[in-house]
Design a protein around this motif. Structure first.
Motif, PDB file in Angstrom:
ATOM      1  N   MET A 124     -16.708  -2.943   7.958  1.00  0.00           N
ATOM      2  CA  MET A 124     -16.435  -4.574   8.203  1.00  0.00           C
ATOM      3  C   MET A 124     -17.114  -5.160   9.495  1.00  0.00           C
ATOM      4  O   MET A 124     -16.874  -4.997  10.392  1.00  0.00           O
ATOM      5  N   SER A 125     -18.266  -6.051   8.759  1.00  0.00           N
ATOM      6  CA  SER A 125     -19.024  -6.435   9.874  1.00  0.00           C
ATOM      7  C   SER A 125     -18.266  -7.844  10.289  1.00  0.00           C
ATOM      8  O   SER A 125     -17.600  -8.426   9.711  1.00  0.00           O
ATOM      9  N   ASP A 126     -18.925  -8.496  11.410  1.00  0.00           N
ATOM     10  CA  ASP A 126     -18.439  -9.855  11.706  1.00  0.00           C
ATOM     11  C   ASP A 126     -18.452 -11.005  10.569  1.00  0.00           C
ATOM     12  O   ASP A 126     -17.841 -11.538  10.378  1.00  0.00           O
ATOM     13  N   ALA A 127     -19.799 -10.892   9.940  1.00  0.00           N
ATOM     14  CA  ALA A 127     -19.906 -11.942   8.844  1.00  0.00           C
ATOM     15  C   ALA A 127     -18.892 -11.590   7.441  1.00  0.00           C
ATOM     16  O   ALA A 127     -18.755 -12.362   6.907  1.00  0.00           O
ATOM     17  N   THR A 128     -18.641 -10.420   7.364  1.00  0.00           N
ATOM     18  CA  THR A 128     -17.737  -9.975   6.448  1.00  0.00           C
ATOM     19  C   THR A 128     -16.258  -9.621   6.854  1.00  0.00           C
ATOM     20  O   THR A 128     -15.581  -8.924   6.116  1.00  0.00           O
ATOM     21  N   TRP A 129     -15.944 -10.186   8.016  1.00  0.00           N
ATOM     22  CA  TRP A 129     -14.322  -9.989   8.171  1.00  0.00           C
ATOM     23  C   TRP A 129     -13.565 -10.852   7.433  1.00  0.00           C
ATOM     24  O   TRP A 129     -13.321 -12.013   7.329  1.00  0.00           O
ATOM     25  N   VAL A 130     -12.898  -9.722   6.402  1.00  0.00           N
ATOM     26  CA  VAL A 130     -12.029 -10.231   5.392  1.00  0.00           C
ATOM     27  C   VAL A 130     -10.675  -9.737   5.546  1.00  0.00           C
ATOM     28  O   VAL A 130     -10.666  -8.683   5.478  1.00  0.00           O
ATOM     29  N   LEU A 131      -9.510 -10.412   5.398  1.00  0.00           N
ATOM     30  CA  LEU A 131      -8.273  -9.955   5.411  1.00  0.00           C
ATOM     31  C   LEU A 131      -7.924  -9.764   3.679  1.00  0.00           C
ATOM     32  O   LEU A 131      -7.528 -10.772   3.119  1.00  0.00           O
ATOM     33  N   ASP A 132      -7.888  -8.636   3.319  1.00  0.00           N
ATOM     34  CA  ASP A 132      -8.034  -8.348   1.887  1.00  0.00           C
ATOM     35  C   ASP A 132      -6.459  -8.027   1.229  1.00  0.00           C
ATOM     36  O   ASP A 132      -6.401  -7.745   0.134  1.00  0.00           O
ATOM     37  N   ARG A 133      -5.360  -8.316   1.986  1.00  0.00           N
ATOM     38  CA  ARG A 133      -4.112  -8.011   1.629  1.00  0.00           C
ATOM     39  C   ARG A 133      -3.105  -9.175   1.808  1.00  0.00           C
ATOM     40  O   ARG A 133      -3.408 -10.069   2.755  1.00  0.00           O
ATOM     41  N   THR A 134      -2.428  -9.256   0.934  1.00  0.00           N
ATOM     42  CA  THR A 134      -1.354 -10.531   0.952  1.00  0.00           C
ATOM     43  C   THR A 134       0.255 -10.132   1.229  1.00  0.00           C
ATOM     44  O   THR A 134       0.519  -9.127   0.534  1.00  0.00           O
ATOM     45  N   PHE A 135       0.921 -10.823   2.112  1.00  0.00           N
ATOM     46  CA  PHE A 135       2.174 -10.536   2.347  1.00  0.00           C
ATOM     47  C   PHE A 135       3.167 -11.917   2.206  1.00  0.00           C
ATOM     48  O   PHE A 135       2.432 -12.810   2.836  1.00  0.00           O
ATOM     49  N   HIS A 136       3.893 -11.933   1.331  1.00  0.00           N
ATOM     50  CA  HIS A 136       4.761 -13.143   1.352  1.00  0.00           C
ATOM     51  C   HIS A 136       5.905 -13.360   2.274  1.00  0.00           C
ATOM     52  O   HIS A 136       6.944 -12.986   2.235  1.00  0.00           O
ATOM     53  N   SER A 137       5.397 -13.916   3.413  1.00  0.00           N
ATOM     54  CA  SER A 137       6.503 -14.172   4.382  1.00  0.00           C
ATOM     55  C   SER A 137       7.547 -15.614   4.395  1.00  0.00           C
ATOM     56  O   SER A 137       7.092 -16.176   3.452  1.00  0.00           O
ATOM     57  N   SER A 138       8.390 -15.388   5.375  1.00  0.00           N
ATOM     58  CA  SER A 138       9.425 -16.649   5.172  1.00  0.00           C
ATOM     59  C   SER A 138       8.648 -17.719   5.766  1.00  0.00           C
ATOM     60  O   SER A 138       9.335 -18.785   5.402  1.00  0.00           O
ATOM     61  N   ALA A 139       7.429 -17.922   6.235  1.00  0.00           N
ATOM     62  CA  ALA A 139       6.639 -18.713   6.658  1.00  0.00           C
ATOM     63  C   ALA A 139       5.407 -19.091   5.749  1.00  0.00           C
ATOM     64  O   ALA A 139       4.555 -19.930   5.996  1.00  0.00           O
ATOM     65  N   GLY A 140       5.282 -18.376   4.581  1.00  0.00           N
ATOM     66  CA  GLY A 140       4.227 -18.664   3.777  1.00  0.00           C
ATOM     67  C   GLY A 140       3.354 -17.461   3.674  1.00  0.00           C
ATOM     68  O   GLY A 140       3.626 -16.288   4.494  1.00  0.00           O
ATOM     69  N   GLU A 141       2.303 -17.429   2.634  1.00  0.00           N
ATOM     70  CA  GLU A 141       1.661 -16.229   2.568  1.00  0.00           C
ATOM     71  C   GLU A 141       0.627 -15.913   3.916  1.00  0.00           C
ATOM     72  O   GLU A 141       0.211 -16.814   4.414  1.00  0.00           O
ATOM     73  N   VAL A 142       0.699 -14.753   4.059  1.00  0.00           N
ATOM     74  CA  VAL A 142      -0.020 -14.068   5.273  1.00  0.00           C
ATOM     75  C   VAL A 142      -1.046 -13.221   4.732  1.00  0.00           C
ATOM     76  O   VAL A 142      -0.778 -12.194   3.856  1.00  0.00           O
ATOM     77  N   ARG A 143      -2.002 -13.422   5.270  1.00  0.00           N
ATOM     78  CA  ARG A 143      -3.386 -12.532   5.214  1.00  0.00           C
ATOM     79  C   ARG A 143      -3.388 -11.304   6.039  1.00  0.00           C
ATOM     80  O   ARG A 143      -3.376 -11.536   7.394  1.00  0.00           O
ATOM     81  N   TRP A 144      -3.804  -9.991   5.725  1.00  0.00           N
ATOM     82  CA  TRP A 144      -4.130  -8.977   6.444  1.00  0.00           C
ATOM     83  C   TRP A 144      -4.739  -7.847   5.965  1.00  0.00           C
ATOM     84  O   TRP A 144      -5.107  -7.999   5.039  1.00  0.00           O
ATOM     85  N   ALA A 145      -4.960  -6.857   6.915  1.00  0.00           N
ATOM     86  CA  ALA A 145      -5.767  -5.797   6.669  1.00  0.00           C
ATOM     87  C   ALA A 145      -5.569  -4.725   7.567  1.00  0.00           C
ATOM     88  O   ALA A 145      -4.938  -5.056   8.762  1.00  0.00           O
ATOM     89  N   ALA A 146      -5.872  -3.402   7.085  1.00  0.00           N
ATOM     90  CA  ALA A 146      -5.796  -2.263   7.889  1.00  0.00           C
ATOM     91  C   ALA A 146      -7.215  -1.543   8.060  1.00  0.00           C
ATOM     92  O   ALA A 146      -7.732  -1.297   7.139  1.00  0.00           O
ATOM     93  N   LEU A 147      -7.270  -1.229   9.118  1.00  0.00           N
ATOM     94  CA  LEU A 147      -8.437  -0.167   9.668  1.00  0.00           C
ATOM     95  C   LEU A 147      -8.068   0.923   9.968  1.00  0.00           C
ATOM     96  O   LEU A 147      -6.988   0.993  10.799  1.00  0.00           O
ATOM     97  N   GLY A 148      -9.020   1.961   9.968  1.00  0.00           N
ATOM     98  CA  GLY A 148      -8.614   3.373  10.158  1.00  0.00           C
ATOM     99  C   GLY A 148      -8.160   4.195   9.271  1.00  0.00           C
ATOM    100  O   GLY A 148      -7.622   3.648   8.203  1.00  0.00           O
TER     101      GLY A 148
END
Length: 287
Positions: free
Chosen positions: A1-25
């Motif tokens: 994941m380069s600086d130019a392609t830093w993308v959070l590819d997963r979604t969690f529907h939290s109590s405050a709205g949609e959260v984008r996240w990713a896991a590395l490693g």
């Protein structure tokens, strides 16, 4: 994941709205959760995250109202709400006791989750955290008190204001491409009011509610502080260290508030060493 392609590819529907996240490693490696502050996003953790992912499973996310996560009118993006969302995410990720590294008001988020919502951490690293009263610069307070007025600025004036504000976080200022990336989420139709919304909803009461309880923290704690931090003076690091039993304070020379950009190698080294250090033996079980 380069600086130019830093993308959070997963979604969690939290109590405050949609959260984008990713896991590395590698899945199954010791987990580390990184928490960003304001007015930033998980992008500031990109280099540290990739380095830590060599030995850990690293979870990165944009807080609701920030970066790639949801921004909408009426959204609760207060520090109280963000701490609840962190607790929800830890449950979603099935992480009962991860290591956590938190920057700026992400520090308050992590501390509130720990002290008010029952979150448990294996280790906690705080990087120039918002943790002690008083906090909030005159500019920060002005923007928060007149959020509805500033939200009506022309897009060009708003962008100039945000660029100047974000630039002041670093000792030398972020590189132009990094600055563009940090400013971009605040310069959309939804992002402009969101920028002022998150400031208007946060004030000192969120640290007042927990500051007297820092002595209860019993896991290993590392506090890193940029020696040239103009947003939160390094003296606050010494004050905080005196309140957290047995914590380690590391002053990073040549770095301002945005340590991840000013001294990424030094910060990564400090965090890596801290995460690898075995815990002190429990004196109750020592032979």
């Amino acid at each position: 994941m380069s600086d130019a392609t830093w993308v959070l590819d997963r979604t969690f529907h939290s109590s405050a709205g949609e959260v984008r996240w990713a896991a590395l490693g590698r899945a199954g490696a010791p987990p580390v959760v990184l928490v960003h502050g304001t007015p930033f996003s998980s992008y500031v953790w990109r280099g540290v995250a990739r380095a830590l992912a060599q030995e850990h499973r690293v979870f990165v996310w944009d807080l609701p109202g920030y970066g790639e996560s949801a921004q909408f009118e009426g959204q609760d993006v207060s520090l109280g709400s963000q701490a609840r969302v962190l607790t929800e995410l830890l449950a979603h990720w099935e992480l009962p006791e991860p290591a956590v590294a938190a920057h700026d008001f992400g520090g308050c988020v992590a501390l509130r989750a720990r002290l008010l919502h029952g979150a448990r951490y294996r280790r906690l690293a705080l990087v120039d955290p918002v943790a002690l009263a008083p906090w909030g610069s005159p500019t920060y307070r002005l923007l928060g008190e007149h959020a509805e007025v500033f939200a009506q600025l022309t897009p060009a004036l708003h962008r100039a204001l945000v660029r100047e504000y974000v630039s002041s976080a670093g000792h030398r200022g972020p590189a132009p491409a990094v600055l563009d990336r940090l400013v971009a989420p605040w310069c959309t139709e939804a992002g402009q009011p969101a920028f002022y919304r998150q400031i208007s909803q946060n004030d000192q009461r969120f640290t007042d509610e927990i500051q007297h309880r820092y002595g209860e923290i019993d896991e290993p704690v590392l506090i890193c502080w940029g020696a040239e931090d103009s947003w939160i003076p390094v003296a606050r690091g010494h004050e905080l260290a005196a309140l957290v039993p047995g914590c380690e304070l590391r002053i990073i020379e040549g770095a301002g508030h945005l340590v991840q950009e000013d001294a990424p190698a030094e910060l990564t080294a400090a965090l890596s060493r801290f995460l690898r250090t075995p815990p002190d033996p429990d004196p109750r079980t020592a032979p």
